[in-house]
Design a protein around this motif. Structure first.
Motif, mmCIF file in Angstrom:
data_model
loop_
_atom_site.group_PDB
_atom_site.id
_atom_site.type_symbol
_atom_site.label_atom_id
_atom_site.label_comp_id
_atom_site.label_asym_id
_atom_site.label_seq_id
_atom_site.Cartn_x
_atom_site.Cartn_y
_atom_site.Cartn_z
ATOM 1 N N ASP A 191 58.533 36.230 -5.828
ATOM 2 C CA ASP A 191 58.108 36.547 -4.472
ATOM 3 C C ASP A 191 56.659 36.157 -4.222
ATOM 4 O O ASP A 191 56.352 35.523 -3.206
ATOM 5 C CB ASP A 191 58.319 38.052 -4.239
ATOM 6 N N ILE A 192 55.779 36.520 -5.137
ATOM 7 C CA ILE A 192 54.375 36.203 -4.861
ATOM 8 C C ILE A 192 54.093 34.721 -5.064
ATOM 9 O O ILE A 192 53.132 34.194 -4.534
ATOM 10 C CB ILE A 192 53.389 37.057 -5.683
ATOM 11 N N TYR A 193 54.957 34.038 -5.807
ATOM 12 C CA TYR A 193 54.786 32.586 -5.909
ATOM 13 C C TYR A 193 55.089 31.956 -4.557
ATOM 14 O O TYR A 193 54.372 31.079 -4.101
ATOM 15 C CB TYR A 193 55.717 32.015 -6.978
ATOM 16 N N ARG A 194 56.151 32.449 -3.928
ATOM 17 C CA ARG A 194 56.544 31.876 -2.636
ATOM 18 C C ARG A 194 55.646 32.352 -1.506
ATOM 19 O O ARG A 194 55.413 31.632 -0.558
ATOM 20 C CB ARG A 194 57.999 32.251 -2.330
ATOM 21 N N ASN A 195 55.183 33.591 -1.593
ATOM 22 C CA ASN A 195 54.401 34.152 -0.495
ATOM 23 C C ASN A 195 53.033 34.664 -0.953
ATOM 24 O O ASN A 195 52.820 35.860 -1.041
ATOM 25 C CB ASN A 195 55.165 35.306 0.156
#
Lengths: 287, 354
Positions: free
Chosen positions: B219-223
């Motif tokens: 998730d934090i990679y994408r956002n």
């Protein structure tokens, strides 16, 4: 075909000469004296092993040897644990490190005869700071020139004062070479201070402690100047250590033969005990 | 079991090294601390382990306040980047050391050590001393010690950094299995974004003593929630440029421009920072919406199946990472294409806006 080149001898010659003058020739001179009797004028009479046999039966030699072992044993028993304790309680970083190190090194920088003279004056009952304080302020009967026990306490204290620093500095060097990670690992394992000492600090200090024990053994076993200046071997013969006795025989009585025989036995004992210490203390490493 | 940090900070001689960190670390997955060298990963681990004093805040383990508890009593394990084993003890004794200190019965110690040694394939080496082991075996011994201890929290501080490539891959694959189902909170510090992605779980991005973002790794990679987080979690580094938005047009200083769609189109007019990952800048035009960027190639790298090119255009220096081998010529101009739908827009204060 092999070419024989004798020039190679030229290259080892300096070492051969150095070792010869430094060790072999003096040593063989002593061996030479030890089997002969002389009355001067360069006249020698063959004695064989007489001096050695005489010495081995001599009560005077046994007593001096006994005192020597007692002295060395006592100072090792005091200096090694004390040195380790001091090293453990010294700071590892910060402003106080150089202060501690220099303070520790000071006694070792003082010439040996000065140390003897210092302690002599320091402990005199009438004018010495310590001697006067003990006798007149505390009321303890203390006179190292009269009382053998006081003389022993003084030479032991003097040696501890002079040489504990060596053990401290060597142990300290071993201690600071331990990476922080080991202390952290031990903390995480839940180890107590004693376990940290027993399983991390002591094994790491083992090599330097071996050196420290060896150096202190050899130095204290061959000690001459300080006790000679402090007590001169007295009162009576109570602090006559081997080296003091040896000088008495060789230069006082001019018995060169017996003195030479004694030197050789003295040397053999030093060598043997050093070897024993070294072998015992490095036994684990060989595995 | 859980580890909860409540605004913990660290100060050295009045300088704040760790800015207030608050997060809840849970078992069942890896908690990765990702950041460059000096970001504060090791410092944070030391604080959690109790090896350093926290200046402010609270640490809770299982709801119990352990802030004042000594390291010895926290029941944790730590595996360092360099291999820390007691040199004069053999492998068995090394693994057993925390159990012996805890005063466990001999038979139980043997069982636990044997189990840990089996998992890490150290069985034949139990009698050896650390210096007789390879680096990989030494690190496996350290890991076995952490496993045998069955502690509440396990801190792995770049445990694979000093191993060679093959071993690193092998151990990295094993690691999640090793700790699965043990109920311990596993914290894994690394400086490699790729490693965080491979290990999954949750990731805390660290930069300059601060946790910039914490959440599920994917998730934090994408956002990324701000520019710093995006920069920390990208290797090769994410491409950044100043962009001016006017109407539905985005324009870089160098004249590169494209028509905005989606969230970005709704932004107020003004200046933003645009960031795009290198794998979305390609030397091949994949679809009609791709925006051409012409740049001068400075460095090229070929890593097996991928090739990367560092190129400059205007004042900006970007990286393109694309599958396949591409015939770059250093010093020559090449045409690259960026995918405008993969662009992140950050406001001047660094916050993600689109």
């Amino acid at each position: 075909m092999k070419v024989v080149n004798n020039r190679a001898w030229l290259f080892v010659l300096p070492v051969v000469i150095l070792v010869a003058f430094n060790a072999l020739i003096p040593m063989m001179t002593v061996v030479n004296y030890s089997v002969q009797e002389t009355f001067g004028n360069n006249v020698f009479f063959w004695q064989g092993l007489d001096w050695f046999i005489q010495l081995m039966r001599s009560e005077r030699f046994h007593a001096a040897l006994g005192r020597q072992f007692m002295f060395t044993g006592l100072i090792l028993l005091i200096e090694v644990p004390l040195g380790v304790i001091i090293a453990l309680s010294m700071p590892r970083k910060g402003f106080w490190v150089p202060v501690c190190l220099v303070t520790m090194a000071l006694p070792m920088l003082i010439p040996w005869n000065v140390v003897g003279a210092m302690w002599n004056i320091f402990t005199l009952p009438d004018i010495g700071l310590l001697g006067y304080f003990l006798n007149h302020t505390l009321g303890i009967d203390y006179d190292m020139t009269q009382d053998p026990f006081a003389a022993w306490v003084t030479i032991i204290t003097m040696d501890v004062w002079h040489w504990t620093s060596l053990v401290v500095l060597l142990s300290y060097a071993g201690l600071v070479s331990i990476p922080d990670a080991y202390y952290q690992a031990a903390k995480i394992d839940g180890a107590s201070n004693w376990s940290v000492f027993r399983y991390i600090q002591l094994p790491k200090m083992k090599r330097v402690l071996t050196i420290a024990v060896l150096l202190r053994f050899m130095d204290s076993f061959n000690i001459y100047t300080e006790p000679f200046v402090l007590t001169g071997g007295g009162p009576g013969n109570s602090t006559t250590l081997l080296s003091i006795d040896l000088v008495k025989i060789a230069l006082g009585q001019f018995d060169l033969g017996p003195a030479a025989a004694m030197s050789l036995i003295y040397f053999a004992i030093t060598l043997l005990v050093s070897w024993l210490f070294y072998t015992l203390m490095t036994k684990d490493d060989a595995k | 079991m859980s580890v909860e940090l409540r605004g913990i900070t660290k100060q050295v001689a009045g300088v704040t090294h760790i800015k207030p960190v608050s997060m809840v670390l849970e078992p069942g997955h890896f908690n990765v601390l990702l950041g460059q060298t000096g970001a504060g990963k090791t410092s944070l681990i030391k604080l959690m382990a109790g090896l350093d004093k926290i200046a402010d805040g609270q640490i809770l383990m299982d709801g119990q306040d352990v802030t004042k508890l000594s390291t010895q009593k926290r029941n944790i394990s730590l595996v360092h980047q360099f291999f820390v084993n007691y040199p004069h003890m053999n492998v068995f004794e090394n693994i057993a050391s925390p159990l012996r200190v805890a005063g466990m019965a001999k038979s139980e110690i043997e069982g636990r050590v044997q189990e840990a040694a089996d998992i890490l394939q150290l069985g034949p080496m139990l009698k050896r001393r650390p210096h007789e082991l390879s680096g990989g075996q030494q690190q496996r011994t350290a890991l076995a010690r952490a496993i045998a201890k069955e502690s509440r929290a396990v801190f792995l501080d770049e445990p694979l950094a000093n191993l060679d490539f093959k071993l690193r891959e092998e151990l990295r694959e094993q690691l999640p299995e090793l700790f699965a189902g043990r109920g311990a909170v596993v914290v894994y510090a690394t400086s490699e974004p790729e490693e965080a992605l491979l290990l999954g779980g949750k990731t805390a991005l660290m930069n300059d003593g601060r946790v910039t973002q914490f959440g599920s790794t994917a998730d934090i990679y994408r956002n990324p929630q701000d520019l710093t987080s995006a920069q920390v979690f990208s290797d090769p580094p994410i491409n950044v440029a100043e962009v001016t938005k006017q109407g539905t047009t985005a324009r870089l200083g160098t004249g590169v421009q494209w028509v905005l769609a989606g969230d970005a189109a709704g932004l107020a007019d003004g200046n933003y920072t645009v960031a795009i990952r290198p794998n979305h800048v390609s030397p091949v035009k994949h679809d009609d919406r791709a925006v051409p960027v012409k740049g001068t190639v400075q460095i090229t790298e070929l890593s097996g199946s991928e090739s990367s090119a560092h190129f400059t255009f205007g004042d900006d220096s970007w990286v393109s990472l694309a599958p396949g081998v591409h015939p770059y010529e250093i010093g020559q101009d090449h045409q690259f294409f960026m995918d405008p739908s993969k662009c992140y827009f950050f406001a001047p204060d660094g916050k993600l806006v689109a």
